[in-house]
Scaffold this active site. Structure first.
Site, PDB file in Angstrom:
ATOM      1  CG  ASP A 180     -50.136  79.234  16.856  1.00  0.00           C
ATOM      2  OD1 ASP A 180     -50.203  78.718  17.988  1.00  0.00           O
ATOM      3  OD2 ASP A 180     -51.099  79.806  16.323  1.00  0.00           O
ATOM      4  CG  HIS A 181     -47.078  79.102  22.495  1.00  0.00           C
ATOM      5  ND1 HIS A 181     -47.717  80.301  22.331  1.00  0.00           N
ATOM      6  CD2 HIS A 181     -47.565  78.587  23.652  1.00  0.00           C
ATOM      7  CE1 HIS A 181     -48.548  80.497  23.335  1.00  0.00           C
ATOM      8  NE2 HIS A 181     -48.483  79.468  24.162  1.00  0.00           N
ATOM      9  CG  HIS A 243     -52.631  80.514  20.257  1.00  0.00           C
ATOM     10  ND1 HIS A 243     -51.412  80.421  19.640  1.00  0.00           N
ATOM     11  CD2 HIS A 243     -52.497  81.501  21.174  1.00  0.00           C
ATOM     12  CE1 HIS A 243     -50.577  81.318  20.165  1.00  0.00           C
ATOM     13  NE2 HIS A 243     -51.223  81.994  21.095  1.00  0.00           N
TER      14      HIS A 243
HETATM   15  O1  LIG Z   1     -50.024  83.711  22.886  1.00  0.00           O
HETATM   16  C1  LIG Z   1     -50.504  83.864  23.985  1.00  0.00           C
HETATM   17  O2  LIG Z   1     -50.679  82.778  24.756  1.00  0.00           O
HETATM   18  C2  LIG Z   1     -50.800  82.918  26.170  1.00  0.00           C
HETATM   19  C3  LIG Z   1     -51.364  81.588  26.667  1.00  0.00           C
HETATM   20  O3  LIG Z   1     -50.457  80.577  26.348  1.00  0.00           O
HETATM   21  P1  LIG Z   1     -50.424  79.222  27.208  1.00  0.00           P
HETATM   22  O4  LIG Z   1     -49.452  78.358  26.506  1.00  0.00           O
HETATM   23  O5  LIG Z   1     -49.998  79.622  28.585  1.00  0.00           O
HETATM   24  O6  LIG Z   1     -51.814  78.696  27.212  1.00  0.00           O
HETATM   25  C4  LIG Z   1     -51.692  84.067  26.548  1.00  0.00           C
HETATM   26  O7  LIG Z   1     -51.645  84.262  27.945  1.00  0.00           O
HETATM   27  C5  LIG Z   1     -51.222  85.333  25.867  1.00  0.00           C
HETATM   28  O8  LIG Z   1     -52.135  86.388  26.141  1.00  0.00           O
HETATM   29  C6  LIG Z   1     -51.122  85.131  24.381  1.00  0.00           C
HETATM   30  O9  LIG Z   1     -50.439  86.246  23.806  1.00  0.00           O
END
Ligand SMILES: O=C1O[C@H](COP(=O)(O)O)[C@@H](O)[C@H](O)[C@H]1O
Ligand SMILES: NC(=O)C1=CN([C@@H]2O[C@H](COP(=O)(O)OP(=O)(O)OC[C@H]3O[C@@H](n4cnc5c(N)ncnc54)[C@H](OP(=O)(O)O)[C@@H]3O)[C@@H](O)[C@H]2O)C=CC1
Length: 493
Positions: A180-181, A243
């Protein structure tokens, strides 16, 4: 001095978008910093495309060139990369993969450590994991075997459980690293530092002092070229189940007895167990969905490439989440996330209660002009903390005014802050699962999201209902207004 780990990586989905944009630059940074042992690491990349090693290495060089000190450095890094055309659904291919892995293990003397990274569509996760085990691709000579898997982990509780059971046939829970980045973002990690490193903060981190907490994950862009995936997912599955709930958990959890992954996970799970799973009626009252319409040149969601013109997929979610425990009784956590909003940012606003008595107003016989104190943690695009207080306006008398204490990450700090994927891959290399989602966390988050999904699947939405460039549908503002509150960040202000 960095601890260099020896390892052989196997990457499934090596020709894909995520690998090129995020994974190769991250592994390159770890290589530059000496976290992967430069003499003892190799990566086998796979995809169906018939690439040669040279083609693969050209892709790697291109993907890391922006971060490379020289072309030679990028090429030297790329020389550790090997490509195998491989269809993950064909069991026979895994025998060749196993032989190749054994050969590279010896060539690079990797101590038998293996990291498998599945960066493919989720329907392949279980197939790959099971074939890896069945065809002896896991190391059995004393090294570690770790599996990193991408999101989404299922599309509801049942499919997630099925996937988890499939993975469980080949890997133990402590070998599985569910990415989960958002957990790799610096300010998300800073929440733990601020809370558990400061009695001043932790002492007031409860319903006695906090009125409400707001978490916003806003995106300026639409679905871009990912509509094929996104339209079958929607914002609830794409951003809330994972997230957003992970961020809430870190804000709501009790203090862990240590900073070890098992202790942190234990507290996160306890917090998630106290998160109220709504009834159908409560979903309708406490959750709002939206889909963006058109604005000038901007097409409405239903006319974006690969989106059906009658799509009822939500591109926006707002909601009120409750943790039913002593610390958070009567403190709503408001969340919102969406595409095509006014800007790209992620922030946490912790809104504190006003003083019970405003002595300044009482003395003047007037209404209170004191604002709520607000602690804002800016997660993206900058790392910043602002504490909004009430202070004295300079001059005669006792006029009050809002004042702000601000901490902004310096350029030096920014330079040493790893990108989320870099941090998380490094954690997996070290065997530290703190910043990965455990099965108990993921499953609880699905239980929460599934009820919302089920209600929404029954009700017909009135889409589109928000304008690109806004902060979402009016109903998201009304959600807070009903409680006598407002979003701290509101682009209409
Ligand atoms: O996991 C996801 O995250 C991105 C947004 O990530 P961020 O680090 O740029 O805030 C999102 O655009 C995407 O739809 C989703 O799958
Ligand atoms: N891209 C992004 O920004 C993000 C992606 N993710 C997740 O990362 C994962 C990968 O996404 P992304 O890189 O965008 O996807 P892509 O569609 O760009 O890549 C898919 C990869 O899978 C390979 N592949 C597909 N079918 C097979 C098969 N039968 N056998 C072997 N290889 C196959 C493709 O290789 P080939 O075509 O050569 O067969 C390609 O390398 C997904 O789980 C996604 O949800 C998560 C967050 C953000």
């Amino acid at each position: 001095m960095a601890t260099a780990t020896r390892a052989l990586f196997m990457l499934f989905g090596a020709t894909g978008d995520l690998a090129k944009r995020k994974l190769y630059p991250s592994i390159f940074n770890l290589y530059k910093k000496g976290y992967v042992d430069n003499d003892h690491f190799a990566l086998i990349g796979t995809g169906r495309r018939e690439w040669s090693d040279d083609t693969f290495r050209d892709v790697i060089v291109e993907s890391v060139s922006a971060n490379a000190d020289s072309e030679e450095q990028a090429k030297s890094f790329a020389s550790h990369f090997y490509y195998m055309a491989h269809d993950v659904t064909n069991p026979e291919h895994y025998d060749a993969l196993s032989d190749y892995a054994n050969k590279l293990d010896q060539q690079y003397d990797t101590n038998g450590n293996r990291i498998f990274y599945i960066s493919m569509a989720p329907n392949f996760f279980g197939t790959v994991a099971q074939n890896l085990k069945a065809h002896n691709c896991l190391s059995d000579n004393g090294g570690f075997n770790r599996l990193i898997i991408e999101k989404p982990f299922g599309r509801d509780y049942d499919s997630a459980e099925e996937l988890n059971n499939a993975l469980g046939k080949s890997f133990n829970e402590d070998q599985v690293y569910r990415i989960d980045h958002y957990l790799g973002k610096e300010m998300v990690q800073n929440v733990l530092a601020l809370r558990f490193g400061n009695p001043l903060v932790e002492g007031i981190w409860n319903n006695e002092y906090i009125d409400n907490i707001q978490v916003t994950l806003a995106e300026k862009l639409g679905v871009e070229e990912r509509a094929g995936y996104y339209d079958g997912s929607g914002a609830l599955r794409d951003m809330v189940q994972n997230h957003t709930i992970q961020m809430l958990t870190i804000l709501a959890m009790e203090d862990p007895i240590s900073f070890k992954d098992v202790d942190i996970r234990r507290e996160k799970i306890r917090a998630l167990k106290s998160m109220r799973v709504y009834t159908e009626d409560e979903v309708r009252k406490n959750f709002v969905r939206g889909q963006y319409g058109a604005n000038g040149d901007q097409l409405d969601y239903r006319h974006e490439d690969n989106v059906p013109t009658d799509s009822i997929t939500e591109t926006y979610v707002a909601g009120k989440v409750l943790f039913e425990n002593k610390r958070w009784k009567n403190v709503p956590f408001y969340i919102r996330t969406g595409k095509m909003l006014s800007d790209k940012f992620t922030r946490i606003d912790v809104v504190f209660k006003k003083p019970l008595i405003d002595v300044f107003a009482a003395a003047k016989g007037s209404e209170s002009e004191l604002n709520n104190n607000v602690l804002t943690l800016f997660v993206d695009p900058v790392n910043k903390i602002i504490l909004r207080l009430n202070g004295k306006k300079a001059g005669q008398g006792m006029e009050m005014q809002p004042i702000e204490l601000t901490h902004t990450q310096s350029d030096e700090e920014k330079a040493v802050t790893p990108e989320p994927y870099e941090r998380l891959i490094h954690d997996a290399i070290l065997g530290n699962a703190t910043n990965f989602a455990s099965w108990d966390e993921v499953s609880r988050a699905w239980e929460f999201a599934d009820v919302i999904r089920q209600v929404w699947d029954k009700d017909q939405p009135d889409f589109p209902n928000y304008t690109p460039g806004s902060m979402g549908p009016d109903a998201a503002d009304e959600l807070l207004e009903r409680d006598g509150r407002a979003w701290v960040f509101n682009s209409k202000k």
